[in-house]
Write an enzyme that holds these catalytic residues in place. Structure first.
Site, PDB file in Angstrom:
ATOM      1  N   HIS A  12       4.504   1.154 -23.349  1.00 18.42           N
ATOM      2  CA  HIS A  12       5.386   0.158 -23.974  1.00 18.42           C
ATOM      3  C   HIS A  12       6.405   0.839 -24.883  1.00 18.42           C
ATOM      4  CE1 HIS A  12       3.084  -3.169 -22.473  1.00 18.42           C
ATOM      5  NE2 HIS A  12       2.021  -2.927 -23.210  1.00 18.42           N
ATOM      6  N   HIS A  41      -1.706   3.344 -22.897  1.00 17.63           N
ATOM      7  CA  HIS A  41      -1.157   2.006 -22.645  1.00 17.63           C
ATOM      8  C   HIS A  41       0.002   1.695 -23.592  1.00 17.63           C
ATOM      9  CE1 HIS A  41      -1.484  -2.238 -21.296  1.00 17.63           C
ATOM     10  NE2 HIS A  41      -1.023  -2.496 -22.519  1.00 17.63           N
ATOM     11  N   GLU A  42      -0.242   1.874 -24.885  1.00 18.92           N
ATOM     12  CA  GLU A  42       0.797   1.550 -25.863  1.00 18.92           C
ATOM     13  C   GLU A  42       1.969   2.518 -25.788  1.00 18.92           C
ATOM     14  OE1 GLU A  42       0.749  -1.217 -27.313  1.00 18.92           O
ATOM     15  OE2 GLU A  42      -1.306  -1.707 -26.753  1.00 18.92           O
TER      16      GLU A  42
END
Length: 359
Positions: free
Chosen positions: A26, A22-23
């Site tokens: 980003h 997920h990170e």
């Protein structure tokens, strides 16, 4: 003791990998758009391990239930040096900010697709056979002489290999008589069966009318070996089905047709991770794909402090052609944080209540 160790290890693997994915979404998108990333952290709280490479500090923090990417100028209130304006998140155009925020949930969806893709490519696609596992008394199947162990090989002359094909063919007939090709003890014969329309409840508790002949599926399965293209399509289809079921589940919980007691949190995830790890790597991978898709959907909820909340304000900025008032955003963040904490407390309470009920 081994069970506890397996559960802890599997939980750390599941959460660690999914948070990292997920990170990373980003992080990579921010880098692609020239936004400076000051901190990339797995976990919250005090840092456990920290290394700085170039502009970014990479951390592993004490609390593993989360993670974050700290970008330069992430908040409109952040003071940004003149030299750093070009790499400031809040100074990028709104569509780049939307892409950076959306990249987190999207990465979780991509991870789900890739897990299914590699599972189907290297292990194969599992299917339920068309064997009859049980025959209910006083039903069309029982009156037609069907027995447990029979294999249905065709419906109205059309060959079937798996249970879903058999079930779909009967439902599509809408109660019309069907000719079943049956294999028993190496011999094949035909049986005509007229389904009965019955009212049943689906998994959501909704009452629906469907044509039934009164048979249950067996536990027998077969593995379909597939190539890269078929595996990719099956991975996309499986991910879509997961998302559809999750969204319907959320809607049914809101409508109170599904009990809120079915909602699980970190303790439930830990229990399931340990259980799936003990059942094998394939089971654990499937569970990771399931949780990854869940994370994607939950993060897109329009609750401030979640990715969906940020996206809501950015889309409002697109519509209004100006940023949403800072004070409005601050109040929304506080309300969103309160809602999120309340949900976490409720979910953990659910987990504890579920464990207590099992003892």
């Amino acid at each position: 003791m081994d069970g506890i160790f397996t559960t802890l290890f599997a939980t750390l693997i599941v959460l660690g990998v999914l948070i990292f994915v997920h990170e990373l979404g980003h992080f990579l998108t921010a880098k692609a758009f020239g936004v400076g990333v000051e901190i990339f952290s797995l976990g919250f709280g005090p840092k456990l391990i920290s290394r700085k490479y170039g502009y970014t500090e990479y951390r592993i923090s004490w609390l593993p239930l989360g993670g974050y990417v700290k970008m330069t100028g992430e908040s409109p209130t952040d003071e940004v040096a003149t030299a750093d304006v070009k790499r400031s998140f809040s100074h990028k155009n709104v569509w780049k900010r939307i892409a950076i925020v959306f990249a987190g949930p999207f990465s979780n969806l991509l991870f789900t697709v890739f897990v299914f893709y590699f599972m189907f490519l290297f292990v194969g696609i599992p299917h339920q056979t068309a064997h009859i596992g049980s025959v209910q008394e006083d039903t069309p199947a029982a009156r037609a002489g069907l027995k447990a162990g029979d294999l249905i090989v065709s419906v109205d002359g059309k060959k079937v290999k798996e249970w879903d094909e058999l079930s779909s063919s009967i439902k599509e007939g809408k109660g019309a008589p069907v000719d079943l090709g049956v294999e028993r003890d190496g011999k094949t014969f035909d049986v005509k069966v007229t389904p009965e329309i019955r009212a049943i409840k689906n998994i959501w508790g909704d009452e629906i009318e469907v044509p039934l002949i009164g048979i249950g599926m067996s536990a027998k399965t077969f593995i379909e070996r597939v190539g890269p293209v078929r595996a990719a399509w099956a991975g996309l289809d499986q991910t879509y089905e997961l998302m559809r079921i999750m969204w319907l589940s959320i809607v049914k919980v809101i409508e109170r047709k599904v009990s809120v007691k079915t909602v699980g949190g970190p303790i439930f995830i830990a229990q399931m991770a340990g259980q799936q790890a003990r059942e094998g790597v394939v089971n654990l991978l499937f569970f990771m794909a399931l949780i990854s898709a869940n994370l994607a959907i939950i993060n897109l909820f329009p609750i401030p402090v979640l990715d969906g909340g940020h996206l809501f304000f950015f889309f409002m900025e697109v519509i209004l052609r100006r940023p949403v008032n800072l004070r409005t955003r601050e109040i929304a963040q506080q309300v969103g944080l309160f809602i999120l904490i309340a949900l976490i407390i409720f979910i953990i309470y659910n987990d504890i209540a579920r464990i207590s009920a099992q003892q």
